[in-house]
Design a protein around this motif. Sequence first.
Motif, PDB file in Angstrom:
ATOM      1  N   TYR A 142       0.809  -1.224   0.000  1.00  0.00           N
ATOM      2  CA  TYR A 142       0.000   0.000   0.000  1.00  0.00           C
ATOM      3  C   TYR A 142       0.839   1.270   0.000  1.00  0.00           C
ATOM      4  O   TYR A 142       0.315   2.364   0.250  1.00  0.00           O
ATOM      5  CB  TYR A 142      -0.961   0.012   1.188  1.00  0.00           C
ATOM      6  N   ARG A 178      -9.519  -9.331  -5.109  1.00  0.00           N
ATOM      7  CA  ARG A 178     -10.508  -8.254  -5.042  1.00  0.00           C
ATOM      8  C   ARG A 178     -11.904  -8.797  -4.735  1.00  0.00           C
ATOM      9  O   ARG A 178     -12.650  -8.201  -3.946  1.00  0.00           O
ATOM     10  CB  ARG A 178     -10.515  -7.457  -6.354  1.00  0.00           C
ATOM     11  N   GLU A 182     -14.234  -7.681  -1.621  1.00  0.00           N
ATOM     12  CA  GLU A 182     -15.567  -7.106  -1.820  1.00  0.00           C
ATOM     13  C   GLU A 182     -16.633  -7.906  -1.084  1.00  0.00           C
ATOM     14  O   GLU A 182     -17.513  -7.343  -0.429  1.00  0.00           O
ATOM     15  CB  GLU A 182     -15.875  -7.042  -3.315  1.00  0.00           C
ATOM     16  N   SER A 200     -15.886   0.967  -0.732  1.00  0.00           N
ATOM     17  CA  SER A 200     -14.995   1.183  -1.864  1.00  0.00           C
ATOM     18  C   SER A 200     -13.699   1.840  -1.431  1.00  0.00           C
ATOM     19  O   SER A 200     -12.614   1.478  -1.895  1.00  0.00           O
ATOM     20  CB  SER A 200     -15.684   2.029  -2.930  1.00  0.00           C
ATOM     21  N   ALA A 201     -13.789   2.802  -0.517  1.00  0.00           N
ATOM     22  CA  ALA A 201     -12.588   3.497  -0.055  1.00  0.00           C
ATOM     23  C   ALA A 201     -11.695   2.565   0.746  1.00  0.00           C
ATOM     24  O   ALA A 201     -10.475   2.572   0.602  1.00  0.00           O
ATOM     25  CB  ALA A 201     -12.974   4.714   0.783  1.00  0.00           C
ATOM     26  N   ASP A 204      -9.695  -0.061  -1.282  1.00  0.00           N
ATOM     27  CA  ASP A 204      -8.515   0.525  -1.919  1.00  0.00           C
ATOM     28  C   ASP A 204      -7.352   0.663  -0.943  1.00  0.00           C
ATOM     29  O   ASP A 204      -6.199   0.767  -1.360  1.00  0.00           O
ATOM     30  CB  ASP A 204      -8.856   1.893  -2.513  1.00  0.00           C
ATOM     31  N   ASP A 205      -7.652   0.678   0.365  1.00  0.00           N
ATOM     32  CA  ASP A 205      -6.603   0.809   1.367  1.00  0.00           C
ATOM     33  C   ASP A 205      -6.105  -0.530   1.888  1.00  0.00           C
ATOM     34  O   ASP A 205      -5.134  -0.576   2.647  1.00  0.00           O
ATOM     35  CB  ASP A 205      -7.115   1.631   2.560  1.00  0.00           C
TER      36      ASP A 205
END
Length: 287
Positions: A142, A178, A182, A200-201, A204-205
């Motif tokens: 990350y 992914r 999810e 969603s945020a 991504d982290d």
Amino acid sequence: MTELPARRLLLVHAHPDDESINNGATMARYAAEGTRVTLVTCTLGERGEVIPPGLAHLNGATLGEYRLRELTAAMRELGVEDFRQLGGAGRYRDSGMMGLADNDDPGCFWQADVDEAAAHLVEVIREVRPQVLVTYDENGGYGHPDHIQAHRVAMRAVELAADAGIGIAKVYWNRVPRRVAEDAFTRLELDLPGLPFTKSAVIDDVPGVVDDERITTEIDGTAYAAAKAAAMRAHATQITVGEPYFVLSNELAQPLLTTEFYELVRGERAASGARETDLFAGTEEAS
């Protein structure tokens, strides 16, 4: 000379707590099966953000010492006896988040000479002779400078060890598919709707999230879920655990995964077209 166990696994991480979040179930499973599991942590996380208000006074060297005690407790929960700091305790300091002035500290890991740091890791490789090494991808999962540097040092050490005639059969990077991320966030949102996160945020982290087709290997650690949660809970300065989720200093909930995923980046994949279920699959000792 003490005879080495048939299977030897080496993990290279940036700070105390990274190992339990990324690989806690994997480490517990292999340790229980008699594999020699060796963890090398590159810094003591002296610049980490402390979550509990009662420990907010910890910083710098005092925080590093405290996090080493947390790491010791976490390894006890996972059944791992061999854990070390790269080059010895305190050799490399936490670099802070990317873009901060901390990155310029000449004693921080980000500023370390990669070959010099890798030489310290080669010493461990000479001793342990691992068939499998696990670390981060080129972005450190990350983008944290210490994670990126851990990747560079680990991959360079693999090269230097090979030059010295010590081959490591398989190298893996930590991953999360992914679709798994999810689905896990969707379950959290349905089961615990009051948790603070924006799916969603947060996805991504999550370090190491990639498209599913990049996953080569999955390790079912559900039998060691309690051990992983306990190890994460031991890192109390950094993690709040509320199974089946955990929260870091950003105060956003993430699912606590007990099946852990990897991408094979060096070595032979055991089964073409199918995910491996054993990090040692295809190595001589696993045959």
